[in-house]
Structures are given as C-alpha cells and as structure tokens.
Design an enzyme around this catalytic site. Sequence first.
Site, PDB file in Angstrom:
ATOM      1  CG  ASP A 119      -0.241  -0.228   2.527  1.00  0.00           C
ATOM      2  OD1 ASP A 119       0.856  -0.826   2.537  1.00  0.00           O
ATOM      3  OD2 ASP A 119      -0.792   0.182   3.575  1.00  0.00           O
ATOM      4  CE1 TYR A 313       7.865 -14.846  -7.802  1.00  0.00           C
ATOM      5  CE2 TYR A 313       8.287 -13.825  -5.680  1.00  0.00           C
ATOM      6  CZ  TYR A 313       7.409 -14.195  -6.678  1.00  0.00           C
ATOM      7  OH  TYR A 313       6.077 -13.910  -6.557  1.00  0.00           O
ATOM      8  CD  GLU A 387      -0.160   7.529   7.810  1.00  0.00           C
ATOM      9  OE1 GLU A 387      -0.409   8.570   8.479  1.00  0.00           O
ATOM     10  OE2 GLU A 387      -1.048   6.843   7.255  1.00  0.00           O
TER      11      GLU A 387
END
Length: 408
Positions: A119, A313, A387
């Site tokens: 996100d 991967y 944040e």
Amino acid sequence: MGIWRPASNFNRRFMMDYIKLAQKYNDRVVELRRDIHMHPELSLEEFRTAELVAKELRALGMEVHTGVGKTGVVGLLRGAKEGRTIALRADMDALPIQEENDLPFKSVYPGKMHACGHDVHTAVLLGAAMALTEIKDQLNGTVKLIFQPAEENAPNGGAKQMITEGVLEDPKVDAIVGLHILPFVKSGVISLKKGELLASADQFEIRITGRGCHAASPHLGVDAVTVGAHLVTALQSVVSRMTDPMEPAVLNVGVLEAGGRENVLAQSAVLKGTCRVFNPKTRENLKARMQQVMEGVCAAFGATGEFLYTYGYPPLLSDPELTQFCSDAATELFGPDGVVVKPKPAMGGEDFAYYTEVIPGAFISLGTGRAEGPNAPMHSPRLMVEEGSFVNGVSFMTKVAVDYLNRP
C-alpha cells in the site's frame, strides 16, 4: 559503462526543492495509502487498486495502460526532450492475513491485509508521479511507472507476466528502480546494497508411498510416517554436508502430512518446503542432492518417492552502478546519515529479480520504523509504518528519475 552520477546541473537549493515538492503532495499520498490499506486485494485480484491508480495517473494527463499482467497498470510520462527511459516500480497486492491493528483505516476485508507495505509502495509511486508531472519540462526522456500485481504470488509472481507482455518495451526501458519498506530501519532512511540482495525462492514437494496396514502388525506394512520423519532429518544434511559452506543456502520443510487414524500405518506422506540460495550452481546442486537423498531414504524402508521441484523467483542482484547512483542521489537529498548500507543479503525472495535479469535494476529500501514502536516485521498482522517516511520516499524516487534522465 561509466559510473553513473547525479546530474551536475542541479545545485543544492534545487535538490532541497525535491523535498518541498514531495511535501506539497504528501496529504494526498497519505490519503491514498490509507484508502489502499483499507481495501487490500490479493494477487491478481487488485481490480479496485488498479482502477484507483489508473484514475490518478489519467488525472495527471499521463498515457495509461491497464490490464497488463491481468491487473497491472503502466503510466508513461514523457519529458520535454527525447532520451533514456527509466522505470519506477511498485507492487500492489496484499496478503491473506487478518489484521490485528486498531486503526481507523484498518482492513475492511476479513482475512486480507497489506502486511508487506505494498500500500505504501503504490501511494509513494503515485506521489512521485504527481511530483514528476509538475516538473516534466525538465525531463530529458521518459519515466515509465509500473504498478505491478501479484508479487506475493510465488512461485509465479506478477513481474514475469508483465515482462512477457512487453512492459519493458515501447519505449524500451534502460533501467528500473524499485522501492520497498523496511520497518526496522529509522523512518525516512534509505537502505541499500550492491550485488546479491535477496535469494532465489524455489518450492519442492515429495510424495512418499508406503504400504498401509494395521498398527498391531507393522511388519506387514511400510510406514510412510517413519519414512517422512527420517527424510525430514536427512534433508538437513544436504545443506550441512553436501553444500559448500561458503555458499549461503536454506532448505526448509514446512509441511509434513500423513496418516488419518492412530491405529493405522500411513500409506502415504507428503513433504513440502522451500529452497533459497544465491549461486545458480548451488541451486542445481541442492535440487539434485535432495532427489538423491529422497531416493536413498525411501529405498532403505521399502517405500517409493516422487520428487517435484518448482523454480520460483531467481536471486535478486542489485546492479552495482545503478545502486551507487541511487546512493549518491539519496545522500545529496538527505545527507550521509540518511543512507545506510545493508551489511549482508537476506534469504527472502522478491520477483523484482525478473526485471534485473533483463535490464540494470536497483532495489532500494525505505525505512518506515516508528519512533514510538513497537515495530512488527513484514508479513505480521501487526505491521505498521511511519507515515512521515513518505515524503522521503517520494522525493527520492523523483530525484532518481530526474537525475537518471538528465545525466550526461
């Protein structure tokens, strides 16, 4: 190829403007991140997220391509002049984890959570798109913004499919940079390492067939549980006794399934696990030795075994010159204390490695550690991020793109 350095025509005052530019869009970046966090979508189900990303990019006037690799989105920002093309990549998918954080924007979908920071990656890259759009007249080339699905969908991943569908072509990408959160590094600090960064991530399955019988007469059967238990132990010697000790390797058996009743010798057993290495030769040796050990153990007990190995991967190698270029850019932005070098690689996997097999790529970490703590690891139901780190993430990605396109 010479060492890449940040463009010299940007003085210190302009470099500080990158931070101011990022701050200008930070409220929107935080808003977007919280929206995406509240609505996590699993691999190849990122329809809402992709729609949100495409809408934001179109609002900036970009050329937008959707449905790349099923749910991927690509934005093209063309500068004032023709030149190189740099790609900036963010992954969008969430994990099947029940969030345990008490946040006003916690996941509204039961059993789904952004527990690996995708996100943040998506919102930060959208912020960079906003900043780059504002200064696009100063770009000598093109920025390709790749919003990739299904990074968590090992062993396939979303990067491989996007490459197959031409994400690195038209225009041809010269280099790619990816950014990933790191919750145990101080907020806003850029962390990086040249060369070996993350290991390959392969999966294996071993199917054992014995002979079931009543537990009161074990001599009449071949106990698949006993075979499986011995095999779990024997497989550990593949790393400790059959692999060069100077080559990192991890072999993990994560699943052992067998039996159904307490008074019956199991007819069959299944082992599942992962293998992680950096060296391609070690990767092949590990696979071959595992099969030999399986065949030997099964034969010793009179059982048979089937060995299935799935390549996942590949190892992620961060291009040394491009990584140094990113380090220089970050140092000019945040000073020497704002950049740390990772002392050693990690054994985790990341499908960004598929890009670096084709073109030079640098995989960079953004510290998101919360000063007040506690800081949970990635893939934890309690992962939280600071944040305040977003401004540094946006300004870093913006500066890297500008400097790369404008370098001599």
